[in-house]
Design a protein around this motif. Structure first.
Motif, mmCIF file in Angstrom:
data_model
loop_
_atom_site.group_PDB
_atom_site.id
_atom_site.type_symbol
_atom_site.label_atom_id
_atom_site.label_comp_id
_atom_site.label_asym_id
_atom_site.label_seq_id
_atom_site.Cartn_x
_atom_site.Cartn_y
_atom_site.Cartn_z
ATOM 1 N N GLU A 147 88.217 12.204 91.897
ATOM 2 C CA GLU A 147 88.341 12.314 90.442
ATOM 3 C C GLU A 147 88.989 11.060 89.848
ATOM 4 O O GLU A 147 88.548 10.553 88.813
ATOM 5 N N ASP A 148 90.027 10.579 90.512
ATOM 6 C CA ASP A 148 90.708 9.385 90.016
ATOM 7 C C ASP A 148 89.778 8.178 90.016
ATOM 8 O O ASP A 148 89.711 7.413 89.024
ATOM 9 N N LEU A 149 89.055 7.997 91.116
ATOM 10 C CA LEU A 149 88.172 6.840 91.215
ATOM 11 C C LEU A 149 87.022 6.929 90.215
ATOM 12 O O LEU A 149 86.595 5.914 89.647
ATOM 13 N N ALA A 150 86.518 8.147 89.981
ATOM 14 C CA ALA A 150 85.441 8.316 88.998
ATOM 15 C C ALA A 150 85.941 7.967 87.601
ATOM 16 O O ALA A 150 85.231 7.309 86.809
ATOM 17 N N GLU A 151 87.154 8.391 87.270
ATOM 18 C CA GLU A 151 87.731 8.092 85.962
ATOM 19 C C GLU A 151 87.938 6.597 85.788
ATOM 20 O O GLU A 151 87.623 6.021 84.732
ATOM 21 N N ALA A 161 91.878 4.181 75.797
ATOM 22 C CA ALA A 161 91.317 4.558 77.099
ATOM 23 C C ALA A 161 92.139 3.972 78.242
ATOM 24 O O ALA A 161 92.426 4.638 79.253
ATOM 25 N N LEU A 162 92.530 2.715 78.085
ATOM 26 C CA LEU A 162 93.353 2.077 79.127
ATOM 27 C C LEU A 162 94.722 2.742 79.224
ATOM 28 O O LEU A 162 95.255 2.960 80.324
ATOM 29 N N ALA A 163 95.318 3.073 78.066
ATOM 30 C CA ALA A 163 96.632 3.721 78.069
ATOM 31 C C ALA A 163 96.569 5.077 78.755
ATOM 32 O O ALA A 163 97.498 5.483 79.459
ATOM 33 N N ALA A 164 95.463 5.796 78.551
ATOM 34 C CA ALA A 164 95.313 7.097 79.207
ATOM 35 C C ALA A 164 95.273 6.939 80.730
ATOM 36 O O ALA A 164 95.859 7.733 81.476
ATOM 37 N N LEU A 165 94.592 5.898 81.214
ATOM 38 C CA LEU A 165 94.556 5.634 82.661
ATOM 39 C C LEU A 165 95.963 5.367 83.197
ATOM 40 O O LEU A 165 96.360 5.882 84.248
ATOM 41 N N VAL A 166 96.702 4.527 82.472
ATOM 42 C CA VAL A 166 98.046 4.165 82.932
ATOM 43 C C VAL A 166 98.956 5.381 82.939
ATOM 44 O O VAL A 166 99.739 5.595 83.878
ATOM 45 N N ARG A 167 98.858 6.225 81.884
ATOM 46 C CA ARG A 167 99.692 7.429 81.853
ATOM 47 C C ARG A 167 99.366 8.371 83.000
ATOM 48 O O ARG A 167 100.251 8.964 83.609
ATOM 49 N N ARG A 168 98.094 8.501 83.309
ATOM 50 C CA ARG A 168 97.674 9.433 84.359
ATOM 51 C C ARG A 168 98.123 8.979 85.741
ATOM 52 O O ARG A 168 98.532 9.784 86.578
#
Length: 566
Positions: A200-204, A317-324
Motif C-alpha cells: 500500500e505504501d509503495l503504491a501510494e 499531496a507531498l505533505a500527505a505522503l510525509v505525514r503518513r
C-alpha cells in the motif's frame, strides 16, 4: 605437574613451601594443623572463588604461588601467552609456568600467570587442563548424571570423543536451522501484514511520484505566485521607467539623447566618442530589460492563477505522503528505494520456509545417525567401564560389589540423547541401584577412586588431588586405596591429603603439616619426612603416639608394602 607450591599467611599457615614433584605425595598432620589449607591454596591457584576468610588473622593478605612443569608447546602455553604471560624453558620439551594468587583481608583478589597479571578466569581455564581435584564436593558431584556421563566419555577415549564431536556438530547445525524455521513460521502472519502495508505504501508513493528536492522548489514557486499583484506592479513600474510606450521620458530616451550629444562632440575629442558607445550600450540594455519585463508581465497574467492552484494541490499531496510516513520527503524516497527489496524478501518467505524444512529434515536425519553412533559407542564403553571398575572395587575391600553403567534414552541435548547412570549392587542378590542411593560415603570414595584409576588408562590427567579420599574407610580397604593411588601415580602426579597411615605408606613423597604454638599465635609449616621422622608420623597416625614401639613396628611393616620403598 606441580613442582612446588608456596603458602604465606593462608589460614593457620604463616609460611610454608611444599616440595611436590612427580609420583604420589601424601600430606598428613594433626587435626587443625592446616592440611586443608594445602587444598585451599591449590584451589586459589586454580581460579576458585577467593574469600577473605582464608587470610591469616592479623595479615594484610594471603599469598599462594605455584610452579608447574608443563609441555613447552600445546594448549596450556597457548592460553598463557593469550593472557600476556610466558613460560620459562626447562629443557627436554618442558617449561616452567609460574602462577600466583593474592587475597587481601578486604576480599580483593589478584592473579598472575606467567609473570603477568591476569583475570581469575584464566586460572580456571588452565585448571581444566592441569588438575583434577577430588574432595567431598566432587564425590557429591559424582551422584549427578552429567558427571557420570563425563566419566564414561573420558573412559571411552578417542572413539567416544570423535563420536561426541560429530554429534555436537550435527546438533549445532540442526538447532540453527530449527530456530530459523521456527522464527519464520512464528512471525509469518506479522510478516504478511508487513508485506501488505508495504504494498500500500509503495503504491501510494508511486502514484504521487515525488522527486528529490521537489518540495523546496514548489515552496519557492508558491511564494512567488502568492505575491503576484506586488510582482506585477513592480515589474510594470520598472518597465515604464526603462521604456515608455507612450513616448514619455524614460531611461531609453534619455540614454539615446546622451549618445547623440556625445557623438556630435566626439569629432573634437575621441574620449567623448568612447562615452557615446557606452551610452548606446545603456540604451540597448534598457530596451532589452524592458522587453524582458513585458514578457514577465504577460506570463503572470496568463499562468499565475491556474499555476498557483496546481502548485497548492501538488504540495498538499507531498505533505500527505510525509505525514503518513514521517520524517521528510527524503525519508519517503528512501522508503520507496528500500521497500521494494524488503517486500521481495518477505514475499520469498514461503520458498525459504520450504527450503528450511528440507534442510532441517536432512540435518535431523544426520543428527539421528550421529546420536545412534554415539549411543552405540557409549554402550560399548559402558560395559567395559563397569567390568573394570568392578574389578577395582573387589581389590578395594568391596569383594561382592558390582558396578554397572546404564546407558538409557534421555532428553536430547548438545551432549547426546543418552542418560548415563552408575548402578551399584553392593552384595550378591541386590538389585543394582544408582550410587546416589546405594553407596555410603566411604563406598562412594572408593567408587570414585576406582573410576579414576580405570579412566587413567585411556584419558590420563596430569595431576590428581584427593582431599581425604579415604574418609569413612580403614583397615584393608585403606591399604588398597593406598595401592590404587600409587598405581595412579605411575601415569599422573597424585597429591592426597590423608589421615590414614595405610594410605600415606604408599607415597613416595610424604609431607606433614606441623602445628607450633608460641603462646599467642598458632603457625603451621610443612616438612618433608624421611627415615625415622616418617616412621614416627606413621606411628602417630596409627595410634596417636609417635613413640609407641608397637605403632613404630606397625609403621615399618606398612612402609615395606610401598612400591616406592627401595
Amino acid at each position: 605437574m606441580i613442582e612446588e607450591m608456596r603458602l604465606r599467611s593462608l589460614g593457620v599457615i604463616a609460611e610454608a613451601t611444599l616440595p611436590l614433584g612427580p609420583g604420589f605425595t601424601a600430606v598428613t598432620g594433626e587435626t587443625g594443623a592446616g592440611k586443608t589449607m594445602v587444598v585451599t591454596g591449590l584451589g586459589l591457584l586454580l581460579g576458585q572463588r577467593a574469600d577473605s576468610g582464608v587470610v591469616r588473622a592479623g595479615a594484610a593478605a594471603a599469598e599462594v604461588t605455584g610452579i608447574w612443569v608443563v609441555p613447552d608447546e600445546g594448549g596450556v602455553v597457548e592460553r598463557v601467552r593469550e593472557a600476556g604471560g610466558d613460560v620459562e624453558p626447562a629443557g627436554a620439551g618442558a617449561a616452567e609456568l609460574y602462577i600466583g594468587r593474592t587475597v587481601t583481608a578486604e576480599g580483593r583478589s589478584r592473579a598472575s600467570v606467567g609473570g603477568r597479571a591476569a583475570p581469575a578466569g584464566v586460572l580456571a581455564d588452565l585448571a581444566d587442563q592441569l588438575v583434577v581435584v577430588h574432595g567431598q564436593s566432587e564425590q557429591l558431584r559424582l551422584r549427578s548424571h552429567s558427571a557420570q556421563r563425563e566419566a564414561l566419555d573420558r573412559f571411552g577415549g578417542e572413539s567416544v570423543r570423535a563420536a561426541l564431536e560429530s554429534y555436537r556438530s550435527a546438533w549445532s547445525a540442526w538447532r540453527s536451522l530449527d530456530r530459523e524455521l521456527e522464527e519464520l513460521v512464528t512471525s509469518h502472519d506479522a510478516r504478511m501484514a508487513e508485506a501488505q502495508a508495504l504494498r500500500e505504501d509503495l503504491a501510494e508513493i508511486e502514484a504521487v511520484a515525488p522527486v528529490a528536492g521537489e518540495d523546496a522548489e514548489l515552496a519557492a514557486r508558491t511564494e512567488r505566485l502568492t505575491h503576484v499583484e506586488e510582482l506585477r506592479i513592480a515589474a510594470a513600474t520598472a518597465r515604464e521607467a526603462l521604456s515608455s510606450e507612450a513616448g514619455g521620458v524614460d531611461v531609453s530616451s534619455l540614454a539615446g539623447e546622451a549618445r547623440r550629444a556625445l557623438e556630435r562632440a566626439g569629432e573634437a575629442d575621441a574620449v567623448l566618442g568612447e562615452y557615446a558607445e557606452q551610452a548606446a550600450e545603456v540604451s540597448f540594455r534598457a530596451s532589452e530589460l524592458a522587453m524582458a519585463l513585458s514578457s514577465y508581465l504577460a506570463d503572470l497574467d496568463e499562468t499565475g492563477p491556474q499555476e498557483l492552484d496546481a502548485l497548492q494541490e501538488r504540495r498538499a499531496a507531498l505533505a500527505a505522503l510525509v505525514r503518513r510516513h514521517g520524517g521528510t520527503l527524503d525519508d519517503v524516497l528512501a522508503l520507496a528505494a528500500t521497500g521494494g527489496a524488503r517486500l521481495a524478501e518477505i514475499e520469498g518467505d514461503d520458498d525459504r520456509i520450504d527450503q528450511l524444512r528440507a534442510e532441517r529434515d536432512a540435518a535431523a536425519s544426520a543428527l539421528d545417525d550421529a546420536a545412534a553412533t554415539l549411543t552405540e559407542r557409549r554402550t560399548s564403553a559402558a560395559e567395559r567401564l563397569g567390568a573394570a571398575v568392578t574389578d577395582e572395587l573387589h581389590a578395594l575391600a568391596m569383594p561382592d560389589a558390582r558396578l554397572s553403567v546404564r546407558v538409557a534414552p534421555g532428553a536430547p541435548s548438545a551432549e547426546g540423547r543418552d542418560e548415563v547412570a552408575l548402578l551399584l549392587a553392593p552384595h550378591p542378590g541386590a538389585d543394582p541401584r544408582p550410587v546416589a542411593r546405594s553407596a555410603s560415603g566411604g563406598e562412594l570414595s572408593r567408587v570414585m577412586l576406582a573410576i579414576e584409576v580405570v579412566i587413567a588408562g585411556t584419558d590420563p590427567v596430569p595431576t590428581f588431588v584427593f582431599d581425604e579420599v579415604d574418609a569413612g574407610i580403614g583397615g584393608a580397604a585403606a591399604i588398597e586405596v593406598g595401592r590404587r593411588l600409587a598405581r595412579l601415580a605411575e601415569t599422573s602426579q597424585v597429591i592426597a591429603v590423608t589421615h590414614l597411615a595405610q594410605v600415606a605408606a604408599f607415597a613416595g613423597n610424604h609431607l606433614t603439616v606441623v602445628k607450633e604454638n608460641d603462646g599467642s599465635v598458632t603457625a603451621s609449616s610443612v616438612r618433608r619426612l624421611e627415615g625415622a621422622a616418617r616412621e614416627a608420623e606413621m606411628a602417630r597416625l596409627l595410634s596417636g603416639l609417635a613413640d609407641s614401639s608397637a605403632a613404630l613396628e606397625h609403621a615399618r611393616e606398612l612402609l615395606e608394602l610401598s612400591p616406592a620403598r627401595d
